[in-house]
Design a protein around this motif. Structure first.
Motif, PDB file in Angstrom:
ATOM      1  N   SER A 373       1.027  -1.136   0.002  1.00 31.41           N
ATOM      2  CA  SER A 373       0.030   0.082  -0.072  1.00 31.41           C
ATOM      3  C   SER A 373       0.904   1.119  -0.025  1.00 31.41           C
ATOM      4  O   SER A 373       1.746   1.315   0.912  1.00 31.41           O
ATOM      5  CB  SER A 373      -0.756  -0.139   1.247  1.00 31.41           C
ATOM      6  OG  SER A 373      -1.754   1.231   1.151  1.00 31.41           O
ATOM      7  N   ASN A 413      -5.247   9.148   0.132  1.00 32.97           N
ATOM      8  CA  ASN A 413      -5.138   8.353  -0.970  1.00 32.97           C
ATOM      9  C   ASN A 413      -4.385   7.127  -0.956  1.00 32.97           C
ATOM     10  O   ASN A 413      -3.217   7.112  -0.162  1.00 32.97           O
ATOM     11  CB  ASN A 413      -4.943   9.046  -2.263  1.00 32.97           C
ATOM     12  CG  ASN A 413      -5.695  10.286  -2.540  1.00 32.97           C
ATOM     13  OD1 ASN A 413      -6.874   9.984  -2.416  1.00 32.97           O
ATOM     14  ND2 ASN A 413      -5.032  11.342  -2.750  1.00 32.97           N
ATOM     15  N   SER A 414      -4.665   5.786  -1.157  1.00 31.89           N
ATOM     16  CA  SER A 414      -4.086   4.772  -1.249  1.00 31.89           C
ATOM     17  C   SER A 414      -3.937   4.036  -2.701  1.00 31.89           C
ATOM     18  O   SER A 414      -4.876   3.920  -3.292  1.00 31.89           O
ATOM     19  CB  SER A 414      -4.334   3.825  -0.145  1.00 31.89           C
ATOM     20  OG  SER A 414      -4.199   4.434   0.915  1.00 31.89           O
ATOM     21  N   ASP A 415      -2.890   3.543  -2.692  1.00 31.64           N
ATOM     22  CA  ASP A 415      -2.769   2.602  -4.210  1.00 31.64           C
ATOM     23  C   ASP A 415      -2.245   1.116  -3.730  1.00 31.64           C
ATOM     24  O   ASP A 415      -1.078   1.068  -3.055  1.00 31.64           O
ATOM     25  CB  ASP A 415      -1.943   3.156  -4.903  1.00 31.64           C
ATOM     26  CG  ASP A 415      -2.480   4.316  -5.802  1.00 31.64           C
ATOM     27  OD1 ASP A 415      -3.617   4.208  -5.997  1.00 31.64           O
ATOM     28  OD2 ASP A 415      -1.729   5.141  -6.309  1.00 31.64           O
ATOM     29  N   THR A 417      -1.424  -2.983  -4.325  1.00 30.12           N
ATOM     30  CA  THR A 417      -1.445  -3.900  -5.277  1.00 30.12           C
ATOM     31  C   THR A 417      -0.913  -5.148  -4.417  1.00 30.12           C
ATOM     32  O   THR A 417      -0.309  -5.626  -3.440  1.00 30.12           O
ATOM     33  CB  THR A 417       0.142  -3.690  -6.092  1.00 30.12           C
ATOM     34  OG1 THR A 417       0.135  -2.216  -6.700  1.00 30.12           O
ATOM     35  CG2 THR A 417       0.216  -4.814  -7.022  1.00 30.12           C
ATOM     36  N   PHE A 427      -5.493  -4.692  -8.411  1.00 33.12           N
ATOM     37  CA  PHE A 427      -4.755  -3.492  -7.878  1.00 33.12           C
ATOM     38  C   PHE A 427      -6.157  -2.481  -7.670  1.00 33.12           C
ATOM     39  O   PHE A 427      -6.946  -2.430  -7.925  1.00 33.12           O
ATOM     40  CB  PHE A 427      -4.247  -2.596  -9.045  1.00 33.12           C
ATOM     41  CG  PHE A 427      -3.955  -1.233  -8.827  1.00 33.12           C
ATOM     42  CD1 PHE A 427      -2.850  -0.878  -8.431  1.00 33.12           C
ATOM     43  CD2 PHE A 427      -4.941  -0.346  -9.267  1.00 33.12           C
ATOM     44  CE1 PHE A 427      -2.633   0.423  -7.922  1.00 33.12           C
ATOM     45  CE2 PHE A 427      -4.553   1.271  -9.177  1.00 33.12           C
ATOM     46  CZ  PHE A 427      -3.381   1.427  -8.477  1.00 33.12           C
ATOM     47  N   ASN A 429      -7.503   1.057  -5.811  1.00 30.43           N
ATOM     48  CA  ASN A 429      -7.264   2.398  -5.450  1.00 30.43           C
ATOM     49  C   ASN A 429      -8.479   2.908  -4.382  1.00 30.43           C
ATOM     50  O   ASN A 429      -9.711   2.918  -4.850  1.00 30.43           O
ATOM     51  CB  ASN A 429      -7.277   3.501  -6.772  1.00 30.43           C
ATOM     52  CG  ASN A 429      -7.236   5.079  -6.415  1.00 30.43           C
ATOM     53  OD1 ASN A 429      -8.183   5.448  -6.641  1.00 30.43           O
ATOM     54  ND2 ASN A 429      -6.019   5.432  -5.978  1.00 30.43           N
TER      55      ASN A 429
END
Length: 839
Positions: A373, A413-415, A417, A427, A429
């Motif tokens: 993350s 905000n978080s990305d 994987t 993935f 978001n």
């Protein structure tokens, strides 16, 4: 508003304030003449570092002050006129003379007489940067309805932040994740200078505490059993953070810079300028800090398809923090003043949190999965305060009005994987936007009655509007187009308005002091959130659920004390409190930052009510202070967290708050100090408390778990301060926290040590400080949770061992201006309480 805009605004306002101060200084400098003189003792020897205050009899705006140098000489510019000249110096009696200043020149020598008592003053005095601390100075004092902790006595938090300071405050505990508790309860209400503040933002936990530098804090008021004058919310009590405020003539200030590891840099400035009826101030600064926390979780199952599951993560963060408070106080007349101030705070944080999972299935197979993350968080807070204070007379009859407007905005905000057996699986978001707008208005009235009585009354309006915007979408490995995750997406609004009225009377009959109060709070709550079908949680929906909750409650308080002698008294008090659920505790939209450990609010959560009793004793002598307090709290509909296993994904758990049964908490809170020698100070705090919870949780008529349980635990803190010489001090502090256990959870005990040292340099104008937080790297939290078919062990270390080195420089520390005295009863709260106006 981005960070660059915030910094530009901050820079412009700082330059504007500097321009105004400079212009005003030039105006006052007109038509003044250079004056000089000498301060000597009865033996005609010079008196260094004596303060010389010139008070103009006709116009206070022309008053000024100076400080003598090593040879007893002073110089300043004064307008011609008649002046009262007051001279003060350590170990000397104060002397006041009257002189007519007709023009430039030397007014000659003024004499001071030495004190007849010991050369060690009984108070802390701060003159032109020379700090002289008496051996008998106490780190905290006990009043009828609060305790006040002096931050200057804490060496281990110099160059740190509010979180570091709170670790050393009696009756207060800071957990590894930044959770603050008082006497074992985490429902603590925070105030800054008596009000909710944009400095704390809308963060929960360590981020908010780390936003306030320790150097900006003057003292902390610990209010374990608040009276009717204070807000009724916060069942554990109130922590009121009083920031530094200067009342000295001329231009004064200090600058402190800090370097530390894990990498940390901070630079903070405190400036003030007082001339005549005007008092300007500016406090601000910022810095960079890195963090690292570790989490390990092991779950063993007794049924189902999983045999065991293991989770491991190490989250690394980088954060920048800036804040500034600027304001002015103007005395319209000797009895009326207005104050205006503005606060701005910005915080941004980036994080990298890789999590590894190992699932051992019952059939012997093993599944390896991972998720990484990458997060970004920005938080901006702004606040404007206006206040007016009026004294009807010199006997203490006062009225004050204050209005505060606040705005806090947070973007997360978080990305994320995810992989399974080293193969990309998804993935995700996520975005969470939070906006809080608040209006706080207060009106307070004080009326002295006779010599020993005081009547207080007031009104408070507190309006909060909270907007939450959640969004989450996921792209699966087999589906190239992303899909919105309905369970984690939606817009919610939470609005609350409180109207409060209070009346309070306190008086004294012989050795008995008493205070009686009653507070009425009318609460109106409205909130909305999207409806989700439990069978199809990710489906899109346009259905919105609206709820309203209204409460009208009375909160009485009674405070009694009996004085055996001066600084020797027994205290008994009672108050009723309320725990209103936090807004995000009621919003049922989880954030998927860690899908195996979710938090989800409960819209059916209701307030908890508590009855609190205390019996204390206070003895303060020259070398010893003893303050034991027995307490008992009974809470109804108390909030417990249920950790519920996801039946579709046995490795995932959701934590949700519920009103469950009742809790009784009792204990002995002992605070004490002992000064065996002038060079050695000991300060200790021990909290021995027991607890008993009772209640069963049912959801949709189905039994989930029991919260019946009881236990006993201990919190202890011991600090030893050694003054090795007049300029060098060292402090060693030890902390111990006993374990706690109930039917569903057990937390193990922990201990840790801190070290601090300070060295005064540059003839008192500078201070070098060094400290180590958690010397042996033992500060961690270990919790075991028991479920119907599992046992889960969790380990968390929020921050590892840290070092810091700081340098403070103080300049032109002018003499304090004596404020007009007003008649107050013996137990009056002079400042900083919940009804105080803005700075």
């Amino acid at each position: 508003m981005n960070q660059t805009e915030i910094i530009n605004i901050f820079t412009k306002k700082t330059l504007g304030l500097t321009f105004v101060l400079s212009a005003a200084a030039m105006a006052f400098a007109q038509e003044k003449a250079p004056i000089s003189g000498t301060i000597v003792n009865k033996s005609n020897q010079p008196v260094p570092y004596a303060s010389v205050t010139f008070t103009n009899k006709a116009n206070k705006a022309l008053s000024d002050a100076a400080l003598t140098d090593e040879k007893g000489l002073y110089k300043l510019d004064l307008a011609p006129g008649n002046y009262d000249i007051t001279v003060e110096a350590i170990d000397h009696k104060k002397n006041t003379v009257n002189k007519d200043i007709k023009g430039p020149g030397n007014i000659g020598a003024l004499s001071l007489e030495a004190e007849a008592t010991s050369s060690i003053s009984t108070k802390t005095q701060e003159i032109q940067g020379v700090v002289i601390t008496a051996a008998a100075t106490k780190p905290y004092k006990v009043e009828l309805d609060k305790k006040t902790y002096d931050v200057k006595s804490d060496l281990t938090s110099v160059g740190g932040n509010l979180q570091d300071v709170l670790q050393n405050v009696p009756s207060v505990t800071v957990d590894t994740d930044g959770t603050v508790s008082m006497r074992g309860s985490s429902n603590v209400r925070f105030l800054i200078n008596g009000k909710p503040s944009a400095l704390l933002g809308i963060d929960d936990g360590a981020n908010a505490l780390q936003a306030i530098p320790a150097d900006q804090i003057d003292r902390i008021e610990v209010i374990t059993n608040p009276s009717a004058k204070y807000d009724a919310s916060g069942t554990a009590g109130i922590l009121n953070i009083i920031l530094k405020k200067n009342n000295k003539l001329g231009f004064n200030g200090s600058v402190i810079g800090t370097l530390g590891y894990l990498p940390k840099t901070n630079l903070n400035v405190n400036l003030s300028w007082k001339k005549g009826n005007w008092n300007w101030f500016l406090n601000g600064g910022g810095g960079y800090q890195e963090g690292k926390n570790k989490n390990r979780t092991t779950t063993n199952y007794t049924s189902g398809t999983l045999l065991s599951a293991y989770q491991n993560s190490e989250n690394k963060t980088q954060s920048n923090n800036y804040n500034a408070i600027a304001g002015v106080v103007y005395d319209i007349s000797p009895k009326t003043s207005i104050n205006l101030s503005g606060t701005i705070r910005t915080f941004d944080n980036t994080s990298n949190n890789p999590i590894n999972y190992i699932d051992n299935n019952l059939d012997g197979s093993t599944v390896l999965s991972a998720r990484n993350s990458i997060g970004a968080n920005t938080n901006t807070g702004m606040q404007g305060d206006f206040g007016i204070d009026h004294k009807f007379d010199d006997k203490g009859q006062n009225i004050s009005l204050s209005v505060s407007l606040q705005r806090n905005q947070s973007n997360n905000n978080s990305d994320i994987t995810a992989t399974t057996n080293n193969i990309f699986s998804s993935f995700t978001n996520t975005k969470v936007k939070t906006l809080n707008k608040a209006l706080v208005g207060k009106l307070d009235y004080e009326l002295p009655i006779g010599e020993n009585s005081m009547f207080n009354a007031g009104y408070k309006l507190d309006y909060n509007d909270n907007d939450y915007d959640y969004f989450a979408q996921r792209q699966e490995s087999l589906d190239p187009s992303p899909s919105i995750l309905g369970r984690f997406t939606g817009v919610s609004n939470y609005t609350e308005m409180f109207n409060a009225f209070y009346a309070q009377f306190k008086s004294k009959i012989g050795p008995v002091n008493y205070q009686l109060g009653l507070r009425d709070e009318i609460s109106n709550v409205e909130f909305s959130y999207p409806y989700r079908n439990p069978q199809y949680p990710d489906a899109n929906t346009n259905v919105v659920i609206n709820k309203k909750k209204n409460y009208n409650n009375l909160f009485p308080s009674v405070f009694l004390s009996y004085d055996f002698a001066k600084n020797n008294q027994i205290l008994l008090n009672y108050s009723r409190r309320i725990d209103r659920p936090r807004s995000f505790f009621m919003i049922p939209i989880p954030s998927p930052s860690d899908v195996r450990n979710l938090f989800q609010g409960n819209p059916d959560l209701n307030p908890s009510y508590i009855d609190s009793f205390e019996l204390g004793y206070n003895l303060s002598k020259s070398k010893v202070t003893i303050n034991p307090t027995l307490y008992y709290r009974k809470e109804k509909d108390n909030v417990q967290f249920a950790v519920i296993q996801d039946l579709t994904d046995p490795g995932s758990f959701t934590s949700t708050p519920f009103n469950v049964g009742s809790e009784d908490r009792y204990g002995l809170d002992f605070n004490g100090t002992y000064d065996p020698f002038a060079w050695w100070k000991i300060m200790g705090n021990v909290d021995l408390f027991g607890y008993k919870t009772k209640g069963d949780l049912y959801i949709d008529g189905n039994f989930v778990q029991s919260y019946d349980g009881s236990g006993f635990s201990t919190r202890a803190r011991l600090a030893n301060t050694f003054k090795l010489d007049k300029t060098f001090s060292v402090q060693i502090q030890g902390n111990f926290r006993g374990g706690q256990k109930n039917a569903s959870q057990e937390q193990k005990s922990t201990y840790f040590f801190n070290l601090g040292a300070t060295k005064t340099i540059w003839k008192g104008n500078g201070t070098v400080a060094f400290n180590i937080q958690d010397i042996f790297n033992t500060r961690a939290r270990q919790v075991t949770t028991f479920g119907s078919n599992y046992t889960r062990d969790m380990y968390m270390q929020w921050q590892p061992r840290q070092f810091s080195l700081s340098l403070t420089y103080r300049f032109k520390q002018g003499e304090k201006v004596e404020q007009p005295k007003k008649k107050k009863d013996i137990n009056a709260n002079d400042s900083g309480d919940d009804q105080q106006g803005p700075m």
